[in-house]
Motif scaffolding. Sequence first.
Motif, PDB file in Angstrom:
ATOM      1  N   TYR A   1      -6.177  -8.587   9.375  1.00 30.41           N
ATOM      2  CA  TYR A   1      -6.495  -7.211   8.969  1.00 30.41           C
ATOM      3  C   TYR A   1      -7.921  -7.099   8.447  1.00 30.41           C
ATOM      4  O   TYR A   1      -8.396  -7.982   7.736  1.00 30.41           O
ATOM      5  CB  TYR A   1      -5.519  -6.745   7.875  1.00 30.41           C
ATOM      6  N   GLU A   2      -8.546  -5.987   8.774  1.00 29.80           N
ATOM      7  CA  GLU A   2      -9.923  -5.748   8.341  1.00 29.80           C
ATOM      8  C   GLU A   2      -9.986  -5.449   6.841  1.00 29.80           C
ATOM      9  O   GLU A   2     -10.919  -5.852   6.148  1.00 29.80           O
ATOM     10  CB  GLU A   2     -10.502  -4.572   9.140  1.00 29.80           C
ATOM     11  N   ASN A   3      -8.970  -4.737   6.350  1.00 34.03           N
ATOM     12  CA  ASN A   3      -8.911  -4.368   4.937  1.00 34.03           C
ATOM     13  C   ASN A   3      -7.461  -4.023   4.586  1.00 34.03           C
ATOM     14  O   ASN A   3      -6.579  -4.058   5.448  1.00 34.03           O
ATOM     15  CB  ASN A   3      -9.848  -3.185   4.644  1.00 34.03           C
TER      16      ASN A   3
ATOM     17  N   SER B   1      -0.115   2.001  -7.988  1.00 33.06           N
ATOM     18  CA  SER B   1      -0.628   2.772  -6.863  1.00 33.06           C
ATOM     19  C   SER B   1      -1.393   1.868  -5.890  1.00 33.06           C
ATOM     20  O   SER B   1      -1.938   0.826  -6.287  1.00 33.06           O
ATOM     21  CB  SER B   1      -1.536   3.901  -7.343  1.00 33.06           C
ATOM     22  N   PHE B   2      -1.435   2.290  -4.655  1.00 31.67           N
ATOM     23  CA  PHE B   2      -2.118   1.528  -3.601  1.00 31.67           C
ATOM     24  C   PHE B   2      -3.583   1.289  -3.953  1.00 31.67           C
ATOM     25  O   PHE B   2      -4.118   0.196  -3.746  1.00 31.67           O
ATOM     26  CB  PHE B   2      -1.992   2.284  -2.273  1.00 31.67           C
ATOM     27  N   ASP B   3      -4.239   2.306  -4.497  1.00 28.15           N
ATOM     28  CA  ASP B   3      -5.667   2.200  -4.830  1.00 28.15           C
ATOM     29  C   ASP B   3      -5.959   1.105  -5.856  1.00 28.15           C
ATOM     30  O   ASP B   3      -7.058   0.548  -5.884  1.00 28.15           O
ATOM     31  CB  ASP B   3      -6.188   3.541  -5.374  1.00 28.15           C
ATOM     32  N   ALA B   4      -4.969   0.818  -6.702  1.00 27.46           N
ATOM     33  CA  ALA B   4      -5.169  -0.169  -7.772  1.00 27.46           C
ATOM     34  C   ALA B   4      -4.905  -1.603  -7.316  1.00 27.46           C
ATOM     35  O   ALA B   4      -5.083  -2.551  -8.089  1.00 27.46           O
ATOM     36  CB  ALA B   4      -4.262   0.167  -8.953  1.00 27.46           C
ATOM     37  N   ILE B   5      -4.493  -1.782  -6.070  1.00 26.73           N
ATOM     38  CA  ILE B   5      -4.145  -3.116  -5.560  1.00 26.73           C
ATOM     39  C   ILE B   5      -5.347  -3.752  -4.870  1.00 26.73           C
ATOM     40  O   ILE B   5      -6.021  -3.109  -4.062  1.00 26.73           O
ATOM     41  CB  ILE B   5      -2.950  -3.021  -4.582  1.00 26.73           C
ATOM     42  N   SER B   6      -5.589  -5.019  -5.153  1.00 27.52           N
ATOM     43  CA  SER B   6      -6.705  -5.740  -4.518  1.00 27.52           C
ATOM     44  C   SER B   6      -6.171  -6.692  -3.448  1.00 27.52           C
ATOM     45  O   SER B   6      -4.994  -7.080  -3.474  1.00 27.52           O
ATOM     46  CB  SER B   6      -7.479  -6.554  -5.558  1.00 27.52           C
ATOM     47  N   ILE B   7      -7.049  -7.069  -2.526  1.00 25.63           N
ATOM     48  CA  ILE B   7      -6.673  -8.031  -1.481  1.00 25.63           C
ATOM     49  C   ILE B   7      -6.321  -9.377  -2.110  1.00 25.63           C
ATOM     50  O   ILE B   7      -5.393 -10.060  -1.662  1.00 25.63           O
ATOM     51  CB  ILE B   7      -7.797  -8.155  -0.432  1.00 25.63           C
TER      52      ILE B   7
END
Length: 198
Positions: free
Chosen positions: A55-57, A31-37
């Motif tokens: 990108y800011e985030n 999931s997107f939420d589980a991905i870090s920069i």
Amino acid sequence: MPQEHAKKDRRVVRSQEALKQALLALMSQKSFDAISITEIVESANYNRGTFYAHYENKEALLDDIIDELIRKFLASFRAPYEHQDVFRINELTANSVKIFDHIHQHAELYTTLLRSNVMPNLREKMFLALKEISMDELEYPTTGVNQELLAIYSIHALLGLIFHWVESGFEQSTSYMQEQLILIIQWRPMEVKAKKEG
């Protein structure tokens, strides 16, 4: 000097594209939420400095992907009427409907967005974009029907059909979906029989 600027622009485009592809590859796994920069930049072979230069985030990176997808989606929505002064709905043919072609062409991307739990974000952005062009570009005959409510009703119905198709894993063919949309648009029963038990 202009050549240097063009090279810089190409580098920017290249690094942004690499970051987008890295995010999408990760989103196909979790999931997107589980991905870090950190995961995004490592996957793209860049550093955090490069990421923050663009990108800011990670939400801004996702928005960039979605905004580009929506631009293409809107072009497919406009296809039946963009070269006409009067858009005759009763003369609309299945072949002139291009939205399902667009969705199928980007099936992998839509499926990735669905699986990584960002579909509500995509759906909301698609709804707002469709509502804006419906209100700005299409003028319906005056019938007493509130034009904004009509647009809202129609767009939710269309998006419901599209996302059902994506969620079903594209169970039906593109041409079948085109034909069914035309039948649904033109179907106007005057009465419906209520089913009774027993």
